[in-house]
Write a protein that holds these residues in place. Sequence first.
Motif, PDB file in Angstrom:
ATOM      1  N   TRP A 375      20.083  56.568  50.737  1.00 51.02           N
ATOM      2  CA  TRP A 375      19.441  55.808  49.461  1.00 51.02           C
ATOM      3  C   TRP A 375      20.561  55.619  48.343  1.00 51.02           C
ATOM      4  O   TRP A 375      20.581  55.003  47.540  1.00 51.02           O
ATOM      5  N   LEU A 376      21.377  56.777  48.143  1.00 56.23           N
ATOM      6  CA  LEU A 376      22.333  56.872  47.275  1.00 56.23           C
ATOM      7  C   LEU A 376      23.579  56.005  47.402  1.00 56.23           C
ATOM      8  O   LEU A 376      23.916  55.392  46.519  1.00 56.23           O
ATOM      9  N   MET A 377      23.885  55.856  48.777  1.00 57.52           N
ATOM     10  CA  MET A 377      24.921  54.904  48.952  1.00 57.52           C
ATOM     11  C   MET A 377      24.528  53.390  48.773  1.00 57.52           C
ATOM     12  O   MET A 377      25.175  52.664  48.542  1.00 57.52           O
ATOM     13  N   ARG A 378      23.352  53.397  49.242  1.00 51.56           N
ATOM     14  CA  ARG A 378      22.489  51.818  48.694  1.00 51.56           C
ATOM     15  C   ARG A 378      22.818  51.504  47.317  1.00 51.56           C
ATOM     16  O   ARG A 378      22.445  50.105  46.949  1.00 51.56           O
ATOM     17  N   MET A 379      23.227  52.323  46.384  1.00 53.09           N
ATOM     18  CA  MET A 379      23.136  51.942  45.017  1.00 53.09           C
ATOM     19  C   MET A 379      24.552  51.564  44.671  1.00 53.09           C
ATOM     20  O   MET A 379      24.803  50.949  43.927  1.00 53.09           O
ATOM     21  N   THR A 380      25.650  51.576  45.954  1.00 54.97           N
ATOM     22  CA  THR A 380      27.020  51.270  45.452  1.00 54.97           C
ATOM     23  C   THR A 380      27.231  49.971  45.374  1.00 54.97           C
ATOM     24  O   THR A 380      26.997  49.255  46.541  1.00 54.97           O
ATOM     25  N   PRO A 381      27.580  49.418  44.249  1.00 53.28           N
ATOM     26  CA  PRO A 381      27.947  47.841  44.392  1.00 53.28           C
ATOM     27  C   PRO A 381      29.373  47.505  45.575  1.00 53.28           C
ATOM     28  O   PRO A 381      29.991  48.121  45.509  1.00 53.28           O
ATOM     29  N   VAL A 382      29.041  46.216  46.165  1.00 53.27           N
ATOM     30  CA  VAL A 382      30.157  45.970  47.110  1.00 53.27           C
ATOM     31  C   VAL A 382      31.421  45.763  46.181  1.00 53.27           C
ATOM     32  O   VAL A 382      32.606  46.160  46.649  1.00 53.27           O
ATOM     33  N   ALA A 383      31.411  45.003  45.272  1.00 56.65           N
ATOM     34  CA  ALA A 383      32.590  44.912  44.251  1.00 56.65           C
ATOM     35  C   ALA A 383      33.372  46.084  43.877  1.00 56.65           C
ATOM     36  O   ALA A 383      34.656  46.079  43.730  1.00 56.65           O
ATOM     37  N   CYS A 384      32.587  47.241  43.862  1.00 55.75           N
ATOM     38  CA  CYS A 384      33.319  48.422  43.323  1.00 55.75           C
ATOM     39  C   CYS A 384      34.174  48.819  44.377  1.00 55.75           C
ATOM     40  O   CYS A 384      35.200  49.230  44.429  1.00 55.75           O
ATOM     41  N   LEU A 385      33.653  48.799  45.878  1.00 52.44           N
ATOM     42  CA  LEU A 385      34.360  49.363  47.112  1.00 52.44           C
ATOM     43  C   LEU A 385      35.544  48.336  47.155  1.00 52.44           C
ATOM     44  O   LEU A 385      36.647  48.743  47.665  1.00 52.44           O
ATOM     45  N   ALA A 386      35.324  46.829  46.775  1.00 52.74           N
ATOM     46  CA  ALA A 386      36.496  46.036  46.817  1.00 52.74           C
ATOM     47  C   ALA A 386      37.458  46.298  45.889  1.00 52.74           C
ATOM     48  O   ALA A 386      38.634  46.111  46.358  1.00 52.74           O
ATOM     49  N   GLY A 387      37.214  46.640  44.856  1.00 50.19           N
ATOM     50  CA  GLY A 387      38.093  47.256  43.763  1.00 50.19           C
ATOM     51  C   GLY A 387      38.978  48.308  44.603  1.00 50.19           C
ATOM     52  O   GLY A 387      40.293  48.473  44.247  1.00 50.19           O
ATOM     53  N   ILE A 388      38.275  49.385  45.093  1.00 49.63           N
ATOM     54  CA  ILE A 388      39.051  50.469  45.506  1.00 49.63           C
ATOM     55  C   ILE A 388      40.071  49.896  46.644  1.00 49.63           C
ATOM     56  O   ILE A 388      41.197  50.291  46.455  1.00 49.63           O
ATOM     57  N   LEU A 389      39.825  48.987  47.554  1.00 48.16           N
ATOM     58  CA  LEU A 389      40.485  48.477  48.535  1.00 48.16           C
ATOM     59  C   LEU A 389      41.602  47.488  47.889  1.00 48.16           C
ATOM     60  O   LEU A 389      42.829  47.643  48.560  1.00 48.16           O
ATOM     61  N   VAL A 390      41.451  46.791  47.028  1.00 50.21           N
ATOM     62  CA  VAL A 390      42.445  46.075  46.231  1.00 50.21           C
ATOM     63  C   VAL A 390      43.541  47.078  45.627  1.00 50.21           C
ATOM     64  O   VAL A 390      44.685  46.911  45.684  1.00 50.21           O
ATOM     65  N   PHE A 391      42.862  48.038  45.017  1.00 48.59           N
ATOM     66  CA  PHE A 391      43.890  49.121  44.577  1.00 48.59           C
ATOM     67  C   PHE A 391      44.735  49.951  45.627  1.00 48.59           C
ATOM     68  O   PHE A 391      46.163  50.035  45.565  1.00 48.59           O
ATOM     69  N   THR A 392      44.097  50.205  46.557  1.00 49.29           N
ATOM     70  CA  THR A 392      44.772  50.573  47.927  1.00 49.29           C
ATOM     71  C   THR A 392      45.891  49.667  48.603  1.00 49.29           C
ATOM     72  O   THR A 392      46.966  50.095  48.639  1.00 49.29           O
ATOM     73  N   GLY A 393      45.282  48.328  48.675  1.00 57.77           N
ATOM     74  CA  GLY A 393      46.221  47.423  49.060  1.00 57.77           C
ATOM     75  C   GLY A 393      47.695  47.181  48.001  1.00 57.77           C
ATOM     76  O   GLY A 393      48.694  46.976  48.759  1.00 57.77           O
ATOM     77  N   ILE A 394      47.539  47.289  46.721  1.00 58.61           N
ATOM     78  CA  ILE A 394      48.378  47.148  46.066  1.00 58.61           C
ATOM     79  C   ILE A 394      49.556  48.460  46.195  1.00 58.61           C
ATOM     80  O   ILE A 394      50.686  48.244  46.119  1.00 58.61           O
ATOM     81  N   LYS A 395      49.012  49.473  46.273  1.00 57.98           N
ATOM     82  CA  LYS A 395      49.601  50.666  46.572  1.00 57.98           C
ATOM     83  C   LYS A 395      50.414  50.658  48.003  1.00 57.98           C
ATOM     84  O   LYS A 395      51.518  51.135  48.113  1.00 57.98           O
ATOM     85  N   MET A 396      49.853  49.930  48.932  1.00 58.03           N
ATOM     86  CA  MET A 396      50.538  49.856  50.168  1.00 58.03           C
ATOM     87  C   MET A 396      51.821  48.694  50.101  1.00 58.03           C
ATOM     88  O   MET A 396      52.733  48.829  50.683  1.00 58.03           O
ATOM     89  N   VAL A 397      51.943  47.936  49.080  1.00 60.74           N
ATOM     90  CA  VAL A 397      52.979  47.086  48.735  1.00 60.74           C
ATOM     91  C   VAL A 397      53.876  47.619  47.957  1.00 60.74           C
ATOM     92  O   VAL A 397      53.904  47.522  46.873  1.00 60.74           O
ATOM     93  N   ASN A 398      54.745  48.628  48.328  1.00 59.15           N
ATOM     94  CA  ASN A 398      55.596  49.245  47.675  1.00 59.15           C
ATOM     95  C   ASN A 398      56.968  48.713  47.804  1.00 59.15           C
ATOM     96  O   ASN A 398      57.683  49.009  48.515  1.00 59.15           O
ATOM     97  N   LEU A 399      57.292  47.753  46.544  1.00 57.62           N
ATOM     98  CA  LEU A 399      58.557  47.238  46.415  1.00 57.62           C
ATOM     99  C   LEU A 399      59.789  48.295  46.368  1.00 57.62           C
ATOM    100  O   LEU A 399      60.774  47.616  46.659  1.00 57.62           O
TER     101      LEU A 399
END
Length: 542
Positions: A375-399
């Motif tokens: 029930w605690l995980m069901r409170m998490t917004p999908v956009a919040c997890l998407a923000g984590i992955l956007v941040f992770t993806g940008i870190k992976m693109v290390n120019l």
Amino acid sequence: MRSEGASSRSSRTPVTCLRRRRTCASPPLPQRLPEERVVIRGYVSRGWFSRDLLGSIVVFLVALPLCMGIAIASGMPPAAGLVTGIVGGVVVGAISGSPLQVSGPAAGLAVLVFELVREHGVAALGPVVLLAGLIQIVAGLGRVGVWFRMISPAVVAGMLSGIGILIVASQLHVLIDALPKARGLENFAALPGALMDAMSGGAGSMVALLVGLATIAIMLGWEKLRPPSLRFVPGALLAVVAVTATVQWLGADVKKVEVPSNLLAAISLPTFESLAALSQPSLLLAALTFALIASAETLLSAAAVDRMHGGARTHYDRELTAQGVGNLICGVLGALPMTGVIVRSAANVQAGSATRMATIMHGGWILVFAMLLPWLMRMTPVACLAGILVFTGIKMVNLKQMKALAAYGRSTALIYLVTTLAIVATDLLTGVLIGFALSLLRLVWQFSQLRIGLDQHAEPGTSRLRLDGSATFLKVPALARVLERVPPNTRLMLELDRLNHVDQACLELLADWGRHAPARGSELVVDWSALQRRVEGTRQAA
């Protein structure tokens, strides 16, 4: 008498008490603890348990949002990522060849899973992952694990950068509660229209965008400003807790994570029909691609983890076999494929973990959390997890890698750039194959390099022919032109000190020139036995 008494007590035989005229036993010696209790006592007394406990909690806090976010980016329910995280921690952690490496769902495979699910459906994922696991097991038992390290680091860096760009492109759509497209270029092309629809379609999409941007801002701020004493607290956890609490407090209308109350309900066993579908060439190719990409990412991650600590080194074949076992189990359970992941592994090392128990316990924490607090995980917004992955993806693109790779030659940096762009423009497998082909072409080009010098020797009527590099058939025309410039009545001395290799074509050219040299009053001076040894590329002394 004392010696007899001592001997009696040492042999633990009954002794007679003279005053009371009764027989009494000697005091019992301390019993030896079982080996298991000795190991456990030593594990605790050395402080390893406390270190592993802290490390497991840190890795759990990093892994939990990533497991769910990667599942959503793969087009699968979050529970599929949680199951993979549990298997990667408990099972693979117990048998892995890299004790401090953490395994679980990886962003690098999210693109492949998304395409597979889109084209063949969710039912195809389990059998493909199962077959990929079998391929990894066979490769590990066949002792080919170390061969995966022969992939050029420039190709691997380009692969990670390309994956990072694809993740950013897809998750920018999820940030506004929209569905991503199938391919990277399509996501970039559709993004302006999606943003316009979000701004004109109501408040929900814009609230989701604010949720995602707030998540990224918190992670970025924590990375820059966190105190050294709190370095073990992951920014992703802080962002999830803060943003989720704010969304719940405000009652914002955004998409939330869907997690079943019973984690066992997320398990989807393969059927005979889905297993029979593996006869399709496209699914066989998908399984091979999963195995190749997952193995390369795992073993290169293990090599990076080895550089972070001074403990036991990685056994690559055992690690590859362990990954195969994990993917085999995930395939049976219908979960996401796994790899060894550098972000969670680095957190494990930096938290001070001592043994593989930290990885095992982190999988246990995920299991307990998913079973008791869904029930605690069901409170998490999908956009919040998407923000984590956007941040992770940008870190992976290390120019900055471009500059580091350029130190090994501009061609190395070019391979990195072409691999990245090819993955974004086509797909992951095609891009990696293009990068691998470029690496081979560069190797052929470097192997064919030969510098030819013709100098006048100090001795009159003598010239010196210098060969530096590899004399292959590609250099026959250049070598023939140089030999044609040798004037008549010349004693030509061939220097071999810097010649690495000569093939049959160049060897026959030199021999033919030497045979016809006397007709022009010339002579070829060469150590033919030393030259013959360089046909195989060796430079051993005679």
